[in-house]
Design a protein around this motif. Structure first.
Motif, mmCIF file in Angstrom:
data_model
loop_
_atom_site.group_PDB
_atom_site.id
_atom_site.type_symbol
_atom_site.label_atom_id
_atom_site.label_comp_id
_atom_site.label_asym_id
_atom_site.label_seq_id
_atom_site.Cartn_x
_atom_site.Cartn_y
_atom_site.Cartn_z
ATOM 1 N N ARG A 3 -44.418 41.415 49.712
ATOM 2 C CA ARG A 3 -44.020 42.509 50.244
ATOM 3 C C ARG A 3 -43.527 43.375 49.048
ATOM 4 O O ARG A 3 -43.510 42.733 47.926
ATOM 5 C CB ARG A 3 -42.840 42.474 51.007
ATOM 6 N N ILE A 4 -43.508 44.705 49.116
ATOM 7 C CA ILE A 4 -42.687 45.580 48.149
ATOM 8 C C ILE A 4 -41.669 46.418 48.815
ATOM 9 O O ILE A 4 -41.960 47.030 50.006
ATOM 10 C CB ILE A 4 -43.727 46.537 47.655
ATOM 11 N N ASP A 5 -40.430 46.387 48.246
ATOM 12 C CA ASP A 5 -39.474 47.214 48.920
ATOM 13 C C ASP A 5 -39.384 48.725 48.390
ATOM 14 O O ASP A 5 -38.924 49.635 48.924
ATOM 15 C CB ASP A 5 -38.032 46.679 48.543
ATOM 16 N N VAL A 6 -39.651 48.966 47.207
ATOM 17 C CA VAL A 6 -39.123 50.029 46.603
ATOM 18 C C VAL A 6 -40.472 50.444 45.390
ATOM 19 O O VAL A 6 -40.622 49.573 44.551
ATOM 20 C CB VAL A 6 -37.903 50.370 45.878
ATOM 21 N N ARG A 45 -56.869 47.196 39.867
ATOM 22 C CA ARG A 45 -56.490 45.708 39.405
ATOM 23 C C ARG A 45 -54.948 45.475 39.680
ATOM 24 O O ARG A 45 -54.776 44.311 39.917
ATOM 25 C CB ARG A 45 -57.016 45.602 37.790
ATOM 26 N N PHE A 46 -54.214 46.681 39.250
ATOM 27 C CA PHE A 46 -52.890 46.153 39.381
ATOM 28 C C PHE A 46 -52.336 45.941 40.700
ATOM 29 O O PHE A 46 -51.739 45.154 40.836
ATOM 30 C CB PHE A 46 -52.230 47.644 38.785
ATOM 31 N N ALA A 47 -52.964 46.819 41.766
ATOM 32 C CA ALA A 47 -52.559 46.763 42.909
ATOM 33 C C ALA A 47 -52.967 45.285 43.552
ATOM 34 O O ALA A 47 -52.297 44.587 44.305
ATOM 35 C CB ALA A 47 -53.100 47.761 43.839
ATOM 36 N N SER A 68 -35.894 46.047 54.719
ATOM 37 C CA SER A 68 -35.021 46.905 54.477
ATOM 38 C C SER A 68 -35.784 48.509 54.780
ATOM 39 O O SER A 68 -35.185 49.393 54.964
ATOM 40 C CB SER A 68 -34.277 46.969 53.369
ATOM 41 N N GLY A 69 -36.967 48.491 54.975
ATOM 42 C CA GLY A 69 -37.724 49.878 55.281
ATOM 43 C C GLY A 69 -38.341 50.297 53.719
ATOM 44 O O GLY A 69 -37.326 50.650 52.956
ATOM 45 N N GLY A 70 -39.542 49.989 53.489
ATOM 46 C CA GLY A 70 -39.839 50.508 52.229
ATOM 47 C C GLY A 70 -39.649 51.878 51.931
ATOM 48 O O GLY A 70 -39.444 52.821 52.549
ATOM 49 N N LEU A 79 -49.134 50.500 50.358
ATOM 50 C CA LEU A 79 -48.591 50.935 51.600
ATOM 51 C C LEU A 79 -48.630 49.737 52.499
ATOM 52 O O LEU A 79 -47.474 49.319 53.221
ATOM 53 C CB LEU A 79 -49.328 51.924 52.524
ATOM 54 N N PRO A 80 -49.510 48.812 52.917
ATOM 55 C CA PRO A 80 -49.250 47.693 53.595
ATOM 56 C C PRO A 80 -48.325 46.830 53.183
ATOM 57 O O PRO A 80 -47.464 46.223 54.138
ATOM 58 C CB PRO A 80 -50.607 46.924 53.560
ATOM 59 N N HIS A 81 -48.094 46.486 51.882
ATOM 60 C CA HIS A 81 -46.998 45.727 51.587
ATOM 61 C C HIS A 81 -45.513 46.307 51.688
ATOM 62 O O HIS A 81 -44.585 45.722 51.691
ATOM 63 C CB HIS A 81 -47.166 45.446 50.080
ATOM 64 N N LEU A 82 -45.560 47.713 51.514
ATOM 65 C CA LEU A 82 -44.436 48.388 51.643
ATOM 66 C C LEU A 82 -43.956 48.376 53.237
ATOM 67 O O LEU A 82 -42.711 48.378 53.366
ATOM 68 C CB LEU A 82 -44.584 50.057 51.046
#
Length: 395
Positions: free
Chosen positions: A138-141, A127-129, A188-190, A180-183
């Motif tokens: 996107r997600i960076d870190v 659910r969180f994901a 700047s490189g996840g 992972l797909p969003h990273l």
């Protein structure tokens, strides 16, 4: 007492040894405290508008990590089980940063928000994901910081796993795979940062059953279960780094060291009596880090451009360190990774695009009956179709 005070007041530093002894003791205490506090993050790099997720960020090391990264311009998501505490800490961070910034008169410029995540439940992780991937492009870190120690003996989660194993390792493993797909979309490189512990060196692990979930598995004491889960974090980090080799994504693990005031020791047998707490407090202050000091290593891993191409390493005090012998066993890492996949297949249907022997393809998550998994599969298949189209054009 008056006689003792008069002794100090009338003491001649050239005729008595009291001042010299006091100076030596005070100097030794300061030196030990400085050494035990560890190294500070060696940079003040900004991460303007980077999206950072920190699990277990409503207190302790996670809170200090989130606060520092928010101060550097990051958009911070506090992934917490205790939403009341998480939302309160989000307000505190924004208020403190607003007060520190000259000319800032509103909290709106800082993005620090709490989102619900219970690592004791794979369903909660899903659910969180789903919420995060729907909210951000996107997600960076991703900082997998949350964890438990001295959990209930023999305690099991709703999914049937030992608490330390699921909270410290399995749920974070699943969360990383889901994000992972969003990273990969991070310009700047996840970066994935897994928090392990010095305790990994004391872990007991069986090569034939590294997860300790088999029928004849050894029943660990809570202390051993914690060490085992942290070794699993390190081994999975090393193997995932191999899987992601050749991509801009990096994954590393770090230890905050021995940290006090985090709440982790509240269930320790040694902390059950007030008299023991009073006796151990001075020694904990002297030999253990505070949460701010414990957060420095994760802060560096999240912000330092020099580490852009560093992956699969173990960090301690902001520097690459050598782990235990088990922690460097690549064959064991592969065995653990594969067993983890098999266990999670029961609830998440994880599969691998190619034979893992090739060490070139990270995990993909196939569809199940939920809309969440359907959209995730489409996101994963899009790059493949694009690649296949290019190959046909070449042919």
């Amino acid at each position: 007492m008056d006689k003792l005070f008069s002794l100090f007041e009338n003491a001649d530093p050239f005729k008595t040894w009291w001042p010299a002894i006091a100076a030596v003791v005070f100097g030794a205490i300061i030196m030990v405290r400085t050494l035990m506090s560890g190294q500070r993050c060696p940079n003040d790099n900004q991460i303007r508008d980077q999206i950072v997720i920190v699990t277990g960020a409503n207190s302790g090391v996670g809170l200090e990590t989130a606060k520092a990264l928010a101060a550097r311009g990051g958009r911070i998501v506090l992934a917490c089980r205790n939403m009341a505490a998480g939302e309160r800490m989000a307000r505190v961070i924004k208020r403190e940063l607003t007060c520190q910034r000259i000319g800032a008169d509103a909290e709106g410029e800082f993005f620090v928000e709490a989102r619900y995540l219970d690592l004791r439940s794979f369903e909660s992780v899903h659910r969180f994901a789903r919420r995060i991937t729907g909210e951000f492009e996107r997600i960076d870190v991703l900082i997998n910081n949350a964890g438990i120690i001295f959990g209930s003996l023999g305690g099991r989660t709703v999914d049937g796993y030992e608490e330390h194993l699921q909270v410290n390792y399995l749920s974070h493993f699943l969360l990383t795979q889901l994000l992972l797909p969003h990273l990969r979309r991070s310009p700047s490189g996840g970066r994935v940062i897994n928090v392990t512990a010095h305790a990994h060196a004391a872990a007991k692990i069986d090569f034939d059953d590294p997860l300790n979930v088999g029928t004849w598995s050894v029943k660990f004491h809570a202390r051993d279960a914690f060490a085992h889960s942290k070794l699993a974090v390190m081994l999975a980090t090393r193997w995932l780094a191999r899987q992601l080799k050749g991509t801009p994504l990096t994954v590393n693990c770090c230890t905050p060291g021995l940290v006090r005031s985090t709440g982790h020791l509240r269930n320790s047998p040694l902390m059950s009596a007030i008299s023991v707490k009073l006796m151990t407090f001075p020694w904990m202050w002297l030999f253990m880090k505070n949460p701010f000091e414990g957060a420095q290593c994760a802060i560096r891993l999240a912000t330092d451009p020099k580490l852009k191409n560093v992956s699969g390493e173990y960090f301690n005090d902001c520097e690459i360190a050598q782990s235990s012998l088990h922690g460097r066993d690549i064959a064991l890492a592969k065995k653990l990774y594969m067993q983890t996949i098999k266990e999670l297949e029961k609830v998440t249907k994880l599969t691998i695009d190619k034979d893992i022997e090739g060490e070139t393809s990270p995990l993909a998550i196939t569809a199940d009956s939920t809309e969440e998994s359907h959209h995730r599969k489409l996101a994963l298949e899009a790059p493949k179709k694009k690649h296949q189209g290019k190959q046909k054009q070449k042919n």
